[in-house]
Design an enzyme around this catalytic site. Structure first.
Site, short mmCIF file in Angstrom:
data_model
loop_
_atom_site.label_atom_id
_atom_site.label_comp_id
_atom_site.label_asym_id
_atom_site.label_seq_id
_atom_site.Cartn_x
_atom_site.Cartn_y
_atom_site.Cartn_z
N LYS A 138 0.96 -1.17 0.13
CA LYS A 138 -0.01 0.06 0.18
C LYS A 138 0.65 1.31 -0.11
O LYS A 138 0.60 2.13 -0.85
CB LYS A 138 -0.91 0.02 1.27
N ASP A 156 -6.86 1.06 1.11
CA ASP A 156 -6.87 1.13 2.47
C ASP A 156 -8.32 1.08 3.16
O ASP A 156 -9.12 0.28 2.31
CB ASP A 156 -6.45 2.37 2.89
#
Length: 236
Positions: A138, A156
Site C-alpha cells: 500500500k 486502505d
C-alpha cells in the site's frame, strides 16, 4: 456490440450486484466534477517526505501525521538528516503517533538503506520500494502514484469499504479489491481514482454512518443499508 454484463459477485456470505461499465464511468465522472485535482491530505514537498509521511500514517490519521511532520521536516527531511538523528533523536518528533517506537526504527533503517543502495533517492520501482523497512504494497502504491504519477491503486480501509459497498470492485481482501479496481476503473480516471475513493470513504461513505443523503453517487451505489434522507431530493 453486445454490452458486457457484470454478474453478481459473492463477498463472504453476501452477493454484491456489480456496477456496469457505464455506471462506473458515471461514478468517476461525478467524483471528478466535485474534485478535479484530488491529492493526498498528507503534507509533503518531496518524494522522500511523502515516503516518510505514508510510513508514519499506518494506523494513524493524516491529521496526526501532519502535526508531527510539521515539526520534523524543518529539522530533518532527507535520508541523511534522518539517519543522523537516529532512532532516539527521531522519537520525540513522532511520539504523538501510534506505534512510534517501531516507526522510528523503520524510518531510520529506511533512510540508511536509501543512502546505501539508492544514493539517498527514493526509487520509483515497486520491488525496490517494498524492500525498504516499513514499506508494504500500500505504501509503495501511494508513493508510485502520488510522487511519480503511476496509475496504481493503494487500497486502505476506506477504499476497501467503498469498493465493496458500491459494487464497484467487491473483494474479500485488499489485494482482491486492488486487482478489481485496476481492472474496472476507466483508464482516464485510474491515476486519480485512489484519491477520489479514499476521500469519499473518509468524508461521505463513512464506516459507522454513511452520509447517503449527501452522496453524489447514491443512485448508482449497491449498498442496501443506505441512511435515510428526504425522498423528494434523492434519486433511487
Amino acid at each position: 456490440m453486445t454490452p458486457v454484463v457484470r454478474k453478481k459477485k459473492p463477498v463472504g456470505r453476501r452477493r454484491i450486484s456489480l456496477l456496469s461499465a457505464a455506471q462506473i464511468e458515471e461514478m468517476f465522472s461525478r467524483l471528478k466534477a466535485l474534485n478535479p485535482k484530488p491529492t493526498t491530505e498528507l503534507e509533503f514537498r518531496t518524494p522522500y517526505e511523502l515516503l516518510v509521511a505514508v510510513t508514519l500514517s499506518a494506523q494513524a490519521t493524516d491529521v496526526g501525521v501532519n502535526k508531527a511532520t510539521r515539526k520534523l521536516f524543518p529539522v530533518a527531511n532527507t535520508p541523511q538528516q534522518i539517519a543522523a538523528l537516529g532512532v532516539e533523536g527521531l522519537k520525540p518528533y513522532i511520539s504523538t503517533i501510534g506505534l512510534y517506537n517501531t516507526k522510528a526504527a523503520n524510518v531510520v533503517a529506511m533512510a540508511e538503506q536509501l543512502i546505501e543502495h539508492h544514493g539517498g533517492e527514493v526509487p520509483r520501482e515497486r520491488a525496490a520500494l517494498e524492500a525498504l523497512p516499513g514499506v508494504g504494497r500500500k505504501t509503495a502504491n501511494v508513493v508510485l502514484n502520488t510522487a511519480f504519477g503511476e496509475p496504481t491503486m493503494a487500497v486502505d480501509t476506506h477504499i476497501f469499504r467503498v469498493a465493496n459497498r458500491t459494487g464497484l470492485a467487491p473483494g474479500k481482501d485488499v489485494r482482491a479489491v486492488e486487482d478489481g479496481l485496476v481492472k474496472v476503473v476507466p483508464p482516464a480516471y485510474l491515476h486519480d481514482a485512489h484519491h477520489w475513493l479514499i476521500l469519499h470513504g473518509r468524508y461521505v461513505c463513512k464506516a459507522r454512518k454513511p452520509d447517503c443523503p449527501h452522496c453524489a453517487i447514491r443512485d448508482l451505489c449497491r449498498f442496501k443499508e443506505k441512511t435515510p434522507g428526504d425522498p423528494a431530493t434523492l434519486a433511487e
